[in-house]
Design a protein around this motif. Structure first.
Motif, PDB file in Angstrom:
ATOM      1  N   ARG A 144       0.820  -1.211   0.000  1.00 14.71           N
ATOM      2  CA  ARG A 144       0.000   0.000   0.000  1.00 14.71           C
ATOM      3  C   ARG A 144       0.853   1.261   0.000  1.00 14.71           C
ATOM      4  NH1 ARG A 144      -2.544  -0.520   6.104  1.00 14.71           N
ATOM      5  NH2 ARG A 144      -0.558  -0.572   7.213  1.00 14.71           N
ATOM      6  N   HIS A 145       2.056   1.170   0.602  1.00 13.72           N
ATOM      7  CA  HIS A 145       2.977   2.299   0.535  1.00 13.72           C
ATOM      8  C   HIS A 145       3.512   2.470  -0.895  1.00 13.72           C
ATOM      9  CE1 HIS A 145       3.304   0.999   4.884  1.00 13.72           C
ATOM     10  NE2 HIS A 145       2.820   2.233   4.958  1.00 13.72           N
ATOM     11  N   GLY A 146       3.655   1.342  -1.578  1.00 18.38           N
ATOM     12  CA  GLY A 146       4.035   1.401  -2.983  1.00 18.38           C
ATOM     13  C   GLY A 146       2.963   2.049  -3.830  1.00 18.38           C
ATOM     14  N   LEU A 147       1.693   1.816  -3.484  1.00 17.24           N
ATOM     15  CA  LEU A 147       0.576   2.464  -4.174  1.00 17.24           C
ATOM     16  C   LEU A 147       0.635   3.976  -3.999  1.00 17.24           C
ATOM     17  CD1 LEU A 147      -2.261   2.793  -5.432  1.00 17.24           C
ATOM     18  CD2 LEU A 147      -3.216   2.095  -3.234  1.00 17.24           C
ATOM     19  N   ILE A 148       0.851   4.424  -2.776  1.00 20.58           N
ATOM     20  CA  ILE A 148       0.921   5.867  -2.507  1.00 20.58           C
ATOM     21  C   ILE A 148       2.093   6.488  -3.269  1.00 20.58           C
ATOM     22  CG2 ILE A 148       1.299   7.596  -0.711  1.00 20.58           C
ATOM     23  CD1 ILE A 148      -0.077   5.619   1.244  1.00 20.58           C
ATOM     24  N   ALA A 149       3.247   5.818  -3.229  1.00 21.68           N
ATOM     25  CA  ALA A 149       4.432   6.337  -3.920  1.00 21.68           C
ATOM     26  C   ALA A 149       4.204   6.379  -5.423  1.00 21.68           C
ATOM     27  CB  ALA A 149       5.645   5.471  -3.582  1.00 21.68           C
ATOM     28  N   TRP A 150       3.539   5.345  -5.966  1.00 15.34           N
ATOM     29  CA  TRP A 150       3.278   5.306  -7.407  1.00 15.34           C
ATOM     30  C   TRP A 150       2.385   6.471  -7.815  1.00 15.34           C
ATOM     31  CZ3 TRP A 150      -0.579   5.041 -11.004  1.00 15.34           C
ATOM     32  CH2 TRP A 150      -0.229   4.598 -12.292  1.00 15.34           C
ATOM     33  N   LEU A 151       1.340   6.712  -7.033  1.00 15.12           N
ATOM     34  CA  LEU A 151       0.439   7.831  -7.344  1.00 15.12           C
ATOM     35  C   LEU A 151       1.181   9.164  -7.260  1.00 15.12           C
ATOM     36  CD1 LEU A 151      -2.765   6.691  -5.410  1.00 15.12           C
ATOM     37  CD2 LEU A 151      -2.402   6.668  -7.886  1.00 15.12           C
ATOM     38  N   ALA A 152       2.052   9.297  -6.265  1.00 18.33           N
ATOM     39  CA  ALA A 152       2.813  10.536  -6.111  1.00 18.33           C
ATOM     40  C   ALA A 152       3.798  10.731  -7.255  1.00 18.33           C
ATOM     41  CB  ALA A 152       3.562  10.534  -4.776  1.00 18.33           C
TER      42      ALA A 152
ATOM     43  N   PHE B 105       2.837  -3.146  -6.303  1.00 17.50           N
ATOM     44  CA  PHE B 105       1.775  -2.418  -6.996  1.00 17.50           C
ATOM     45  C   PHE B 105       2.257  -1.881  -8.344  1.00 17.50           C
ATOM     46  CE2 PHE B 105      -0.434   1.515  -8.093  1.00 17.50           C
ATOM     47  CZ  PHE B 105      -1.743   1.063  -8.143  1.00 17.50           C
ATOM     48  N   SER B 106       3.478  -1.358  -8.400  1.00 13.53           N
ATOM     49  CA  SER B 106       3.985  -0.802  -9.660  1.00 13.53           C
ATOM     50  C   SER B 106       4.026  -1.864 -10.743  1.00 13.53           C
ATOM     51  CB  SER B 106       5.376  -0.194  -9.449  1.00 13.53           C
ATOM     52  OG  SER B 106       6.312  -1.188  -9.099  1.00 13.53           O
TER      53      SER B 106
ATOM     54  N   ALA C  22       5.055   4.684 -15.828  1.00 11.81           N
ATOM     55  CA  ALA C  22       4.663   3.401 -15.242  1.00 11.81           C
ATOM     56  C   ALA C  22       5.675   2.319 -15.584  1.00 11.81           C
ATOM     57  CB  ALA C  22       3.274   3.008 -15.731  1.00 11.81           C
ATOM     58  N   GLY C  23       6.200   2.348 -16.801  1.00 12.48           N
ATOM     59  CA  GLY C  23       7.195   1.358 -17.198  1.00 12.48           C
ATOM     60  C   GLY C  23       8.497   1.499 -16.434  1.00 12.48           C
ATOM     61  N   ILE C  24       8.944   2.730 -16.259  1.00 14.32           N
ATOM     62  CA  ILE C  24      10.185   2.972 -15.518  1.00 14.32           C
ATOM     63  C   ILE C  24      10.041   2.534 -14.063  1.00 14.32           C
ATOM     64  CG2 ILE C  24      11.739   4.770 -14.655  1.00 14.32           C
ATOM     65  CD1 ILE C  24      11.167   6.317 -17.258  1.00 14.32           C
ATOM     66  N   LEU C  25       8.906   2.851 -13.440  1.00 14.17           N
ATOM     67  CA  LEU C  25       8.688   2.480 -12.046  1.00 14.17           C
ATOM     68  C   LEU C  25       8.550   0.961 -11.886  1.00 14.17           C
ATOM     69  CD1 LEU C  25       6.229   5.276 -10.899  1.00 14.17           C
ATOM     70  CD2 LEU C  25       8.685   5.103 -10.443  1.00 14.17           C
ATOM     71  N   ALA C  26       7.900   0.311 -12.844  1.00 12.85           N
ATOM     72  CA  ALA C  26       7.779  -1.150 -12.778  1.00 12.85           C
ATOM     73  C   ALA C  26       9.148  -1.810 -12.859  1.00 12.85           C
ATOM     74  CB  ALA C  26       6.884  -1.650 -13.906  1.00 12.85           C
ATOM     75  N   GLU C  27      10.019  -1.234 -13.671  1.00 13.37           N
ATOM     76  CA  GLU C  27      11.371  -1.784 -13.796  1.00 13.37           C
ATOM     77  C   GLU C  27      12.217  -1.466 -12.567  1.00 13.37           C
ATOM     78  OE1 GLU C  27      15.184  -1.543 -16.867  1.00 13.37           O
ATOM     79  OE2 GLU C  27      13.246  -0.732 -17.450  1.00 13.37           O
ATOM     80  N   ARG C  28      12.053  -0.277 -12.021  1.00 22.52           N
ATOM     81  CA  ARG C  28      12.902   0.163 -10.914  1.00 22.52           C
ATOM     82  C   ARG C  28      12.437  -0.396  -9.569  1.00 22.52           C
ATOM     83  NH1 ARG C  28      16.649   4.021 -11.732  1.00 22.52           N
ATOM     84  NH2 ARG C  28      17.743   4.816  -9.899  1.00 22.52           N
TER      85      ARG C  28
END
Length: 306
Positions: free
Chosen positions: A44-52, A191-192, A170-176
């Motif tokens: 869920r923290h990953g969700l918040i970070a992804w949205l940010a 989540f990413s 989204a692609g960069i975050l999924a990879e990172r």
């Protein structure tokens, strides 16, 4: 407007390609900053970070687009071109492929191995010329999807340049984040990875369909249906299997890398990969791109006539 924005961005990128790090480095630093502040090991923290990380740039791109369009549509078009120029990196991978192709054509296999290792970020020592060509084709098919076709589709489906920005971030975050498996990182990147799989669901299949249409359709569909699920990354296997079938070349197969055997499923049908198939890969990607542009033209004409 979408078609002319894409054409302008493609021409601009061909004559003045941007280095891949121009986008990766600032996004990577921002991703690391968010992760250091928000990662408590939970998804869920990953969700918040992804949205940010994703929502502000996407909303900013949309806001600027509509603001410029309110002044004059020409400025809105120019903004689309600029965003596509930053997010759609055709030349960011093609120069790797071209250099490897040239090295193999000249019979310089050690040079081709070195270039492939720099591209993939792992050793290519001991690979034969056929294996180098095979891996280069795989990388090119995957990169053409991630850097060109998926960006184009998302750009067309969402208003303004929102889709292009959304897909690339989204692609960069999924990879990172999504590919990290260390215990300290926890489930922060889960989540990413999940959201990118959702975003990429349609683009993957659209790219595979384009390869099938402009290549050997029957073999491409056969390989897509029977082999994609055997690839380690099942979703990416859709593009690779369709591309391999369209080209009539065999990809995948086990490899000896760094003294260890990497077990990989076989993709495609036909002959072993070589320099000629690398040239055919270039033609396949360009034909698929022309097909997409023609479809956009027809849709635009139909909308205008309607």
């Amino acid at each position: 407007m979408s078609l002319f924005s894409l054409i302008a961005a493609l021409f601009l990128e061909q004559f003045r390609p941007l280095p891949n790090r121009l986008l990766l480095e600032p996004v990577g630093r921002y991703a690391d900053f968010l992760e250091s502040r928000l990662n408590a090991g939970d998804s869920r923290h990953g969700l918040i970070a992804w949205l940010a990380a994703v929502l502000p740039p996407v909303l900013l791109a949309a806001g600027i687009y509509y603001l410029l369009c309110a002044v004059t549509p020409l400025l809105g078009w120019a903004w689309n071109v600029l965003v596509l120029y930053l997010t759609m990196g055709f030349r960011q991978f093609s120069h790797h492929f071209t250099d490897i192709h040239l090295a193999l054509r000249m019979g310089d296999v050690p040079r081709a191995r070195q270039l492939l290792a720099e591209w993939r970020g792992r050793s290519a020592e001991g690979l034969s010329s056929s294996e180098v060509a095979r891996l280069a084709i795989e990388e090119a098919l995957a990169a053409s999807h991630r850097h060109v076709f998926a960006v184009i589709l998302c750009f067309v489906l969402l208003p303004g340049p929102c889709g292009a920005v959304l897909y690339r971030l989204a692609g960069i975050l999924a990879e990172r984040w999504g590919q990290r498996q260390d215990e300290e990182f926890g489930d922060f990147g889960k989540f990413s990875q999940q959201i990118f799989a959702i975003i990429d669901w349609l683009p993957l299949r659209a790219t595979a369909a384009a390869f099938a249409v402009v290549g050997d359709f029957e073999d491409a569909v056969y390989c897509w249906r029977t082999q994609a699920g055997q690839w380690a990354d099942h979703e990416l296997g859709i593009v690779l299997s369709s591309g391999a079938g369209a080209l009539g070349v065999r990809l995948g197969q086990p490899l000896v890398e760094g003294g260890e055997v990497t077990d990989r499923a076989e993709l495609g049908v036909g002959e072993e990969a070589d320099v000629d198939f690398m040239q055919s890969t270039v033609g396949l990607v360009w034909r698929a791109l022309v097909l997409w542009l023609l479809l956009l033209l027809l849709i635009g004409l139909a909308t205008w006539v309607g």
